[in-house]
Motif scaffolding. Structure first.
Motif, PDB file in Angstrom:
ATOM      1  N   THR A  41       0.846  -1.252  -0.149  1.00  0.00           N
ATOM      2  CA  THR A  41      -0.481   0.434  -0.039  1.00  0.00           C
ATOM      3  C   THR A  41       0.842   1.350   0.330  1.00  0.00           C
ATOM      4  N   CYS A  42       0.381   1.779  -0.205  1.00  0.00           N
ATOM      5  CA  CYS A  42       1.225   3.751  -0.302  1.00  0.00           C
ATOM      6  C   CYS A  42       0.368   4.820   0.716  1.00  0.00           C
ATOM      7  N   VAL A  43       0.152   3.949   2.277  1.00  0.00           N
ATOM      8  CA  VAL A  43      -0.122   4.627   3.665  1.00  0.00           C
ATOM      9  C   VAL A  43       1.270   5.083   3.655  1.00  0.00           C
ATOM     10  N   ASP A  44       1.161   6.652   4.798  1.00  0.00           N
ATOM     11  CA  ASP A  44       1.794   6.695   5.189  1.00  0.00           C
ATOM     12  C   ASP A  44       3.394   6.626   5.058  1.00  0.00           C
ATOM     13  N   ALA A  45       3.409   6.596   3.874  1.00  0.00           N
ATOM     14  CA  ALA A  45       5.543   6.069   3.548  1.00  0.00           C
ATOM     15  C   ALA A  45       5.811   7.277   2.388  1.00  0.00           C
ATOM     16  N   THR A  46       6.784   7.414   1.608  1.00  0.00           N
ATOM     17  CA  THR A  46       6.676   8.168   1.021  1.00  0.00           C
ATOM     18  C   THR A  46       7.511   7.673  -0.608  1.00  0.00           C
ATOM     19  N   ARG A  47       7.330   7.904  -1.804  1.00  0.00           N
ATOM     20  CA  ARG A  47       7.698   7.215  -2.846  1.00  0.00           C
ATOM     21  C   ARG A  47       9.160   6.238  -2.919  1.00  0.00           C
ATOM     22  N   ALA A  48       9.644   6.847  -2.653  1.00  0.00           N
ATOM     23  CA  ALA A  48      11.113   6.459  -2.029  1.00  0.00           C
ATOM     24  C   ALA A  48      11.128   5.301  -0.989  1.00  0.00           C
ATOM     25  N   GLN A  49      10.459   4.614   0.278  1.00  0.00           N
ATOM     26  CA  GLN A  49      10.189   4.568   0.613  1.00  0.00           C
ATOM     27  C   GLN A  49       9.342   2.779   0.285  1.00  0.00           C
ATOM     28  N   THR A  50       7.937   3.279  -0.537  1.00  0.00           N
ATOM     29  CA  THR A  50       7.303   2.631  -0.821  1.00  0.00           C
ATOM     30  C   THR A  50       8.530   1.248  -2.577  1.00  0.00           C
ATOM     31  N   LEU A  51       9.037   2.039  -2.574  1.00  0.00           N
ATOM     32  CA  LEU A  51       9.486   1.457  -4.323  1.00  0.00           C
ATOM     33  C   LEU A  51      10.916   0.554  -2.895  1.00  0.00           C
ATOM     34  N   GLU A  52      11.218   1.274  -2.438  1.00  0.00           N
ATOM     35  CA  GLU A  52      12.268   0.915  -1.552  1.00  0.00           C
ATOM     36  C   GLU A  52      12.358  -0.912  -0.959  1.00  0.00           C
ATOM     37  N   ILE A  53      10.825  -0.806  -0.719  1.00  0.00           N
ATOM     38  CA  ILE A  53       9.732  -1.910  -0.051  1.00  0.00           C
ATOM     39  C   ILE A  53       9.607  -3.232  -1.429  1.00  0.00           C
ATOM     40  N   ALA A  54       9.232  -2.499  -2.412  1.00  0.00           N
ATOM     41  CA  ALA A  54       9.161  -3.364  -3.620  1.00  0.00           C
ATOM     42  C   ALA A  54      10.500  -3.992  -3.684  1.00  0.00           C
ATOM     43  N   GLN A  55      11.580  -3.170  -4.435  1.00  0.00           N
ATOM     44  CA  GLN A  55      12.627  -3.655  -4.630  1.00  0.00           C
ATOM     45  C   GLN A  55      13.447  -5.019  -3.465  1.00  0.00           C
ATOM     46  N   THR A  56      13.154  -4.925  -1.851  1.00  0.00           N
ATOM     47  CA  THR A  56      12.932  -5.718  -0.764  1.00  0.00           C
ATOM     48  C   THR A  56      12.839  -7.076  -1.835  1.00  0.00           C
ATOM     49  N   TYR A  57      11.369  -7.252  -2.017  1.00  0.00           N
ATOM     50  CA  TYR A  57      10.594  -8.399  -2.649  1.00  0.00           C
ATOM     51  C   TYR A  57      11.359  -8.851  -3.904  1.00  0.00           C
ATOM     52  N   LYS A  58      12.267  -7.762  -5.141  1.00  0.00           N
ATOM     53  CA  LYS A  58      12.163  -7.994  -6.033  1.00  0.00           C
ATOM     54  C   LYS A  58      13.459  -8.822  -5.907  1.00  0.00           C
ATOM     55  N   ALA A  59      14.334  -8.910  -4.938  1.00  0.00           N
ATOM     56  CA  ALA A  59      15.344  -9.530  -4.141  1.00  0.00           C
ATOM     57  C   ALA A  59      15.215 -10.880  -3.636  1.00  0.00           C
ATOM     58  N   ALA A  60      14.221 -11.070  -3.021  1.00  0.00           N
ATOM     59  CA  ALA A  60      13.626 -11.908  -2.570  1.00  0.00           C
ATOM     60  C   ALA A  60      12.615 -13.416  -3.571  1.00  0.00           C
ATOM     61  N   GLY A  61      12.724 -12.400  -4.705  1.00  0.00           N
ATOM     62  CA  GLY A  61      12.593 -13.771  -6.273  1.00  0.00           C
ATOM     63  C   GLY A  61      10.636 -13.379  -6.178  1.00  0.00           C
ATOM     64  N   VAL A  62      10.686 -12.271  -5.490  1.00  0.00           N
ATOM     65  CA  VAL A  62       9.080 -11.754  -5.721  1.00  0.00           C
ATOM     66  C   VAL A  62       8.740 -10.904  -6.537  1.00  0.00           C
ATOM     67  N   SER A  63       8.117 -11.056  -7.704  1.00  0.00           N
ATOM     68  CA  SER A  63       7.817 -10.218  -8.694  1.00  0.00           C
ATOM     69  C   SER A  63       6.601  -9.811  -8.464  1.00  0.00           C
ATOM     70  N   HIS A  64       5.505 -10.685  -7.911  1.00  0.00           N
ATOM     71  CA  HIS A  64       3.875 -10.381  -8.059  1.00  0.00           C
ATOM     72  C   HIS A  64       3.645  -8.881  -7.156  1.00  0.00           C
ATOM     73  N   ILE A  65       2.782  -7.872  -6.500  1.00  0.00           N
ATOM     74  CA  ILE A  65       2.140  -7.391  -6.363  1.00  0.00           C
ATOM     75  C   ILE A  65       0.632  -7.004  -5.592  1.00  0.00           C
ATOM     76  N   VAL A  66       0.318  -7.026  -5.520  1.00  0.00           N
ATOM     77  CA  VAL A  66      -0.991  -6.677  -5.486  1.00  0.00           C
ATOM     78  C   VAL A  66      -0.953  -5.315  -4.520  1.00  0.00           C
ATOM     79  N   ALA A  67      -1.273  -4.059  -5.969  1.00  0.00           N
ATOM     80  CA  ALA A  67      -1.201  -3.051  -5.330  1.00  0.00           C
ATOM     81  C   ALA A  67      -2.359  -1.968  -4.676  1.00  0.00           C
ATOM     82  N   LEU A  68      -2.134  -1.939  -3.787  1.00  0.00           N
ATOM     83  CA  LEU A  68      -3.881  -1.441  -2.938  1.00  0.00           C
ATOM     84  C   LEU A  68      -3.019   0.247  -2.508  1.00  0.00           C
ATOM     85  N   ARG A  69      -4.767   1.377  -2.578  1.00  0.00           N
ATOM     86  CA  ARG A  69      -4.268   2.045  -1.440  1.00  0.00           C
ATOM     87  C   ARG A  69      -4.075   2.710  -0.214  1.00  0.00           C
TER      88      ARG A  69
END
Length: 287
Positions: free
Chosen positions: A71-99
């Motif tokens: 989600t994008c609650v209470d986080a900056t764009r940079a923080q949110t995308l950093e979380i996404a990249q940690t998923y990618k680094a763990a082998g996860v490329s599928h994200i359920v994107a929600l407000r």
């Protein structure tokens, strides 16, 4: 009629006993060969670390295709995308994107000044970075939407931004989903829309969920569960209702069902068995 494919939603554990419940849920449902499983994100982003740990654990110890909620609650764009990249680094490329829901105590969603405006903006950024993106959909009007058409327009904007499929909020009657599916098709939405199925583990809990998201409870269903709650027939009623709902959907061409398990797998398993979805493989790669 062939059995539908399925997917399951889990939520991250907040205690050691809850961790065992999650693992039991994974072990019970993995043999049904889901297309993917997803792990939720707490209201206001409260389970960011727990979600990541659960996603990483399931990814490392099973062969399941895991999708992480973001989600994008209470986080900056940079923080949110950093979380996404940690998923990618763990082998996860599928994200359920929600407000995401507002943080506790807040009455409405307010984007972080340096964050994403909402799910459309988040979806576009994730798709641009190579993620497979699933989004949410509301077959009944979202509490924050002005009308039903606004929900469809919003969904189309998310698909146009790069989402490849949508999962609906739960509902209680097949016609609710079928009317929404037809309206989406009329609006030019061609991406798959997966119906979200919520087996009734606790009728009082489901009523709270329904009130929060605007899901209509038919009077006959209300009466039946009011009478059954707390009795030995409650699980039988829940299984029968969900199975009939899924049967009606499949008869109208639905070929995939997404189950909200609440980390309690038995009802979901029994409903799947009733639909002809039987175990195919044992859980693989258990650490």
């Amino acid at each position: 009629m062939p059995a539908p494919s399925v997917s399951f939603e889990f939520f991250p554990p907040k205690s050691l006993p809850a961790s065992f419940r999650l693992w039991d849920c994974v072990q019970t449902l993995a043999p049904l060969d889901p297309s993917f499983v997803s792990v939720t994100y707490g209201a206001g982003g409260t389970t960011r670390k727990l979600t990541h740990e659960a996603v990483e654990a399931i990814t490392k110890t099973t062969d399941l295709n895991v999708a992480a909620h973001l989600t994008c609650v209470d986080a900056t764009r940079a923080q949110t995308l950093e979380i996404a990249q940690t998923y990618k680094a763990a082998g996860v490329s599928h994200i359920v994107a929600l407000r995401g829901d507002p943080p506790k105590g807040a009455h409405s969603f307010q984007p972080n000044p340096d964050g994403f405006d909402g799910s459309i903006d988040l979806t576009r950024a994730l798709a641009d970075r190579g993620f497979v993106v699933t989004v949410g959909a509301y077959p009944e009007t979202h509490p924050d939407a002005t009308n039903a058409q606004a929900c469809i327009d919003h969904l189309k904007a998310k698909i146009d931004a790069g989402a490849t499929r949508a999962i609906t909020q739960f509902f209680f009657e097949a016609d609710t989903f079928l009317r929404f599916r037809d309206a989406c098709a009329d609006a030019g939405i061609t991406a798959p829309i997966l119906p979200g199925i919520l087996p009734v583990e606790s009728w009082s809990g489901v009523q709270r969920f329904a009130k929060a998201c605007g899901a209509h409870i038919p009077a006959l269903l209300q009466d039946a569960f009011d009478r059954a709650e707390g009795t030995d027939s409650a699980d039988l009623l829940a299984t029968a209702h969900a199975t009939e709902l899924c049967d009606d959907l499949c008869a109208e061409g639905v070929d995939h069902l997404h189950f909200y398990t609440l980390n309690k797998p038995e009802l979901t398993r029994d409903i799947c068995h009733a639909l002809g979805i039987t175990p195919k493989t044992a859980l693989q790669n258990v650490a």
